[in-house]
Design a protein around this motif. Structure first.
Motif, PDB file in Angstrom:
ATOM      1  N   TYR A 162       0.823  -1.223   0.000  1.00 36.54           N
ATOM      2  CA  TYR A 162       0.000   0.000   0.000  1.00 36.54           C
ATOM      3  C   TYR A 162       0.851   1.266   0.000  1.00 36.54           C
ATOM      4  CZ  TYR A 162       0.560  -0.098   5.169  1.00 36.54           C
ATOM      5  OH  TYR A 162       1.052  -0.133   6.454  1.00 36.54           O
ATOM      6  N   VAL A 212      -2.904   6.214   7.425  1.00 35.47           N
ATOM      7  CA  VAL A 212      -2.645   4.809   7.735  1.00 35.47           C
ATOM      8  C   VAL A 212      -2.886   4.617   9.229  1.00 35.47           C
ATOM      9  CG1 VAL A 212      -1.035   2.890   7.556  1.00 35.47           C
ATOM     10  CG2 VAL A 212      -0.890   4.786   5.927  1.00 35.47           C
ATOM     11  N   VAL A 247      -6.075   3.457   5.182  1.00 37.49           N
ATOM     12  CA  VAL A 247      -5.528   2.115   5.364  1.00 37.49           C
ATOM     13  C   VAL A 247      -5.742   1.668   6.800  1.00 37.49           C
ATOM     14  CG1 VAL A 247      -3.457   0.678   5.218  1.00 37.49           C
ATOM     15  CG2 VAL A 247      -3.755   2.598   3.624  1.00 37.49           C
ATOM     16  N   ASP A 280      -4.367  -1.142   9.075  1.00 37.61           N
ATOM     17  CA  ASP A 280      -3.385  -2.214   9.208  1.00 37.61           C
ATOM     18  C   ASP A 280      -3.832  -3.185  10.295  1.00 37.61           C
ATOM     19  OD1 ASP A 280      -0.851  -3.263   8.315  1.00 37.61           O
ATOM     20  OD2 ASP A 280      -0.035  -2.715  10.266  1.00 37.61           O
ATOM     21  N   VAL A 304      -7.987   0.296   2.234  1.00 35.92           N
ATOM     22  CA  VAL A 304      -7.048  -0.821   2.157  1.00 35.92           C
ATOM     23  C   VAL A 304      -6.988  -1.478   3.529  1.00 35.92           C
ATOM     24  CG1 VAL A 304      -4.693  -1.552   1.652  1.00 35.92           C
ATOM     25  CG2 VAL A 304      -5.679   0.398   0.422  1.00 35.92           C
ATOM     26  N   THR A 336      -5.072  -4.758   5.737  1.00 38.46           N
ATOM     27  CA  THR A 336      -4.031  -5.782   5.709  1.00 38.46           C
ATOM     28  C   THR A 336      -4.163  -6.664   6.937  1.00 38.46           C
ATOM     29  OG1 THR A 336      -2.310  -4.656   7.006  1.00 38.46           O
ATOM     30  CG2 THR A 336      -2.492  -4.065   4.677  1.00 38.46           C
TER      31      THR A 336
END
Length: 382
Positions: free
Chosen positions: A55, A76, A160, A162, A194, A196
């Motif tokens: 990313y 993020v 994002v 995480d 996004v 993860t």
């Protein structure tokens, strides 16, 4: 300027580091392609597989194409400050090293509550392109008037999350609502989400698990994540892949395990040709699921009947204690073995947590000499 032109601007030996963008892994390449399409996606690959790069590269590429200094273009969110701190150091190497005064063309800052008031004010005045934070601080950014300058822009493109698997239950609901408030507050259209995680898994086939992850991510993000945009890893064997049902293989494996004086080879090619290396990779490393290789379910080496040593003993007829020793020696040899001559990869990519389970809870009474037990109870027995 795209990411490859950015590479050419690097100075000195650091240019060799960025070569990883040309020799990227398959899941990273797939993630970058999905990001360029504008779709939201989830990356579910193993620890140490380079999820962050999958990313960070699209974010940096986007900033370089659209210009820096226009406000925050990517947020993020990490579940722990330690992860944000680690990523900060990686970005310093990636985006600063080799530039005069270590100031590259893409800016980033950490805003997690660890900063002094002076640092926070500097970040509010000079908004970075990339903001590293945690979900608690992001909530505060949306509500505190002093942080209003941080979100006084509609340039945000990426949000994002995480370690997506850590957001569950009430906390997961809070973060899901937070993601929606970010989009509403910043008035952003075309926001890409996004996620993860190394541990998003479940029952069913690979395709069924992708559907499950996509459904969960869609609920979390408040936008549709398509199953084909749940990106897994592509695994390959490192050992020679003998047919483990072949009697000749079983004989070779038995002789190998029985030989207490055997010293495992340290050169790569000999090590991966060892029948015990093949058995270990199939037991601890990868297993076949349809047409794909997937990671094996973590298991211990122990004396228990479900342990790997007991299975090796059943296959070879060798005493279980000798099997334990042989497995341990082979794993240590894999750690000490020279890497692949071309890729530099180790023969085994196992992680410590595959062999050690989490600790249990111990309960204690309040006496000077407390009664200790693993069972939760209201009174001390007797």
């Amino acid at each position: 300027m795209n990411i490859f032109e950015f590479r050419d601007r690097l100075i000195g030996d650091y240019a060799s580091y960025i070569e990883s963008f040309i020799q990227i892994r398959e899941h990273q390449s797939e993630a970058i392609s999905v990001a360029r399409s504008g779709a939201s996606y989830v990356l579910t690959t193993g620890t140490g597989s380079g999820k962050s790069l999958a990313y960070i590269v699209p974010i940096v590429d986007y900033v370089l194409r659209h210009g820096s200094g226009k406000g925050i273009q990517a947020i993020v969110v990490y579940p722990m400050n330690a992860l944000a701190n680690s990523q900060l150091k990686e970005l310093e190497k990636f985006l600063c090293l080799g530039y005069p005064n270590k100031k590259g063309p893409v800016t980033f800052e950490r805003y997690t509550g660890q900063e002094s008031e002076e640092e926070r004010e500097r970040i509010r005045v000079n908004r970075p392109d990339i903001l590293l934070t945690n979900y608690v601080m992001l909530e505060l950014i949306l509500t505190r008037s002093t942080d209003a300058p941080l979100i006084a822009s509609s340039m945000l493109r990426f949000l994002v999350l995480d370690e997506l698997h850590t957001y569950r239950g009430r906390q997961g609901a809070d973060v899901a609502l937070l993601a929606r408030r970010v989009q509403d507050r910043m008035g952003t259209s075309g926001l890409q989400y996004v996620g993860t995680s190394a541990t998003l898994a479940g029952a069913g086939t690979y395709d069924e698990r992708r559907v499950g992850v996509a459904t969960m991510a869609s609920r979390m993000f408040g936008t549709v994540v398509r199953p084909e945009h749940v990106i897994g890893e592509t695994l390959t064997r490192t050992t020679n892949g003998w047919d483990e049902g072949d009697p000749a293989f079983v004989r070779a494996l038995t002789e190998r395990v029985q030989d207490a004086g055997y010293v495992p080879p340290r050169d790569y090619q000999s090590f991966v040709a060892d029948p015990l290396s093949t058995w270990i990779e199939s037991t601890f490393g990868v297993r076949q699921e349809g047409e794909r290789l997937v990671r094996s379910i973590p298991r211990s080496i122990s004396l228990e009947k479900e342990g790997a040593a007991a299975e090796l003993s059943r296959v070879t007829g060798v005493h279980i204690l000798r099997c334990i020793t042989a497995i341990q020696q082979a794993l240590l040899a894999g750690y000490e073995c020279e890497p692949h001559p071309e890729t530099g990869a180790a023969p085994f990519a196992f992680r410590l947590h595959q062999f050690i389970s989490k600790g249990d809870t111990i309960y204690a009474s309040l006496e000077t000499k407390p009664h200790l037990t693993l069972q939760r109870q209201q009174y001390v027995p007797g």
